[in-house]
Design a protein around this motif. Structure first.
Motif, PDB file in Angstrom:
ATOM      1  N   PRO A 106      31.991  25.111   0.702  1.00  0.00           N
ATOM      2  CA  PRO A 106      31.860  23.647   0.800  1.00  0.00           C
ATOM      3  C   PRO A 106      30.630  23.107   0.085  1.00  0.00           C
ATOM      4  O   PRO A 106      30.521  21.889  -0.134  1.00  0.00           O
ATOM      5  N   LYS A 107      29.696  23.977  -0.283  1.00  0.00           N
ATOM      6  CA  LYS A 107      28.469  23.529  -0.949  1.00  0.00           C
ATOM      7  C   LYS A 107      28.596  23.518  -2.475  1.00  0.00           C
ATOM      8  O   LYS A 107      27.688  23.066  -3.176  1.00  0.00           O
ATOM      9  N   THR A 108      29.717  24.001  -3.005  1.00  0.00           N
ATOM     10  CA  THR A 108      29.897  24.011  -4.450  1.00  0.00           C
ATOM     11  C   THR A 108      29.898  22.589  -4.997  1.00  0.00           C
ATOM     12  O   THR A 108      30.535  21.699  -4.426  1.00  0.00           O
ATOM     13  N   THR A 109      29.209  22.389  -6.096  1.00  0.00           N
ATOM     14  CA  THR A 109      29.188  21.076  -6.749  1.00  0.00           C
ATOM     15  C   THR A 109      30.617  20.616  -7.029  1.00  0.00           C
ATOM     16  O   THR A 109      31.377  21.334  -7.689  1.00  0.00           O
ATOM     17  N   PRO A 110      31.017  19.454  -6.533  1.00  0.00           N
ATOM     18  CA  PRO A 110      32.417  19.015  -6.647  1.00  0.00           C
ATOM     19  C   PRO A 110      32.958  19.029  -8.073  1.00  0.00           C
ATOM     20  O   PRO A 110      34.113  19.387  -8.297  1.00  0.00           O
ATOM     21  N   GLU A 111      32.139  18.630  -9.043  1.00  0.00           N
ATOM     22  CA  GLU A 111      32.606  18.570 -10.426  1.00  0.00           C
ATOM     23  C   GLU A 111      32.930  19.947 -10.981  1.00  0.00           C
ATOM     24  O   GLU A 111      33.769  20.080 -11.888  1.00  0.00           O
ATOM     25  N   LEU A 112      32.290  20.987 -10.467  1.00  0.00           N
ATOM     26  CA  LEU A 112      32.587  22.345 -10.919  1.00  0.00           C
ATOM     27  C   LEU A 112      33.941  22.827 -10.428  1.00  0.00           C
ATOM     28  O   LEU A 112      34.529  23.744 -11.004  1.00  0.00           O
TER      29      LEU A 112
END
Length: 253
Positions: A106-112
């Motif tokens: 859930p902490k992954t940068t959304p754009e990635l």
């Protein structure tokens, strides 16, 4: 009425997901990942593999993890199925595992997630091909559907990856092969509306893919036009030009 409510809810969810992303950040990340996507030179794949793994070892941040997942995908696509020594076996699974970890975090940068989600779906399709476990292909198309629902409005990657998988399937998988026509046509239409939607490599392969998927004589003129575009925008043979030239010769006979 119930079905209409569900469809509207899905549309709202998709729209919200896309609107929450920072388009400037998407463009910046696209530039940071460009060198590990759509590589057609096998020697360059090997060079990038070493560079990416060295960077990941030195600095295991999320961007380097995505880069690793993408280059593992390119190794599987370009080397796994062509090397008799089996030296490159398992890279599709490595790609899927790395990218799934990012998608599930859930902490992954959304754009990635545009890239992680699109390429992990393609990676599991390559696992299906390598292991002959066709049920994994169904998993791939389910993951593609999720990625397309969430990100296709702002990035060509989900549809491009699904279309690329679909156009390589055997003829008896016609239910899935149809997505090559659907996805490449969708990308072309979006590119016509926004010339910055996709880069030249995606579009060169897309024009070629559309022409390959539309083999009937009634589509011939349009196919030739798209093949000419695929050739024109790829002057240095970094994308679909070679394949487009070959297909154009076939269609011109």
């Amino acid at each position: 009425m119930k079905h209409l409510f569900i469809l509207l809810a899905m549309a709202i969810t998709v729209s919200t997901t896309a609107q929450q992303l920072d388009l400037n950040k998407v463009q910046t990340l696209e530039a940071s990942l460009d060198d590990v996507m759509e590589i057609i030179d096998k020697e360059l794949v090997l060079k990038k593999l070493k560079e990416v793994e060295d960077s990941l070892f030195a600095n295991p941040n999320e961007l380097n993890q995505v880069r690793a997942g993408l280059i593992y995908h390119e190794v599987a696509l370009n080397l796994t199925f062509f090397d008799k020594t089996k030296k490159f076996s398992g890279y599709a699974q490595k790609s899927y595992d790395v990218l799934t970890e990012l998608v599930d975090n859930p902490k992954t940068t959304p754009e990635l997630l545009i890239y992680a989600a699109s390429y992990r779906a393609s990676a599991i399709s390559l696992v299906a091909a390598e292991t002959k476990k066709l049920k994994l292909l169904q998993t791939a198309f389910e993951l593609f559907e999720e990625a397309i629902d969430q990100y296709a409005s702002i990035s060509p990657r989900p549809e491009f990856m699904r279309g690329s998988v679909a156009e390589n399937l055997p003829f008896f998988m016609w239910r899935k092969r149809k997505y090559a026509k659907i996805d490449f046509d969708s990308i072309i239409k979006k590119q016509e509306e926004n010339s910055n939607y996709a880069d030249f490599r995606v579009m060169s392969f897309t024009y070629w893919g559309w022409a390959k998927a539309h083999k009937k004589r009634k589509f011939r003129n349009q196919a030739i036009d798209y093949l000419n575009l695929a050739i024109k925008i790829d002057p240095e043979y970094k994308a679909g030009r070679k394949k487009a030239e070959e297909l154009k010769r076939q269609y011109s006979k």
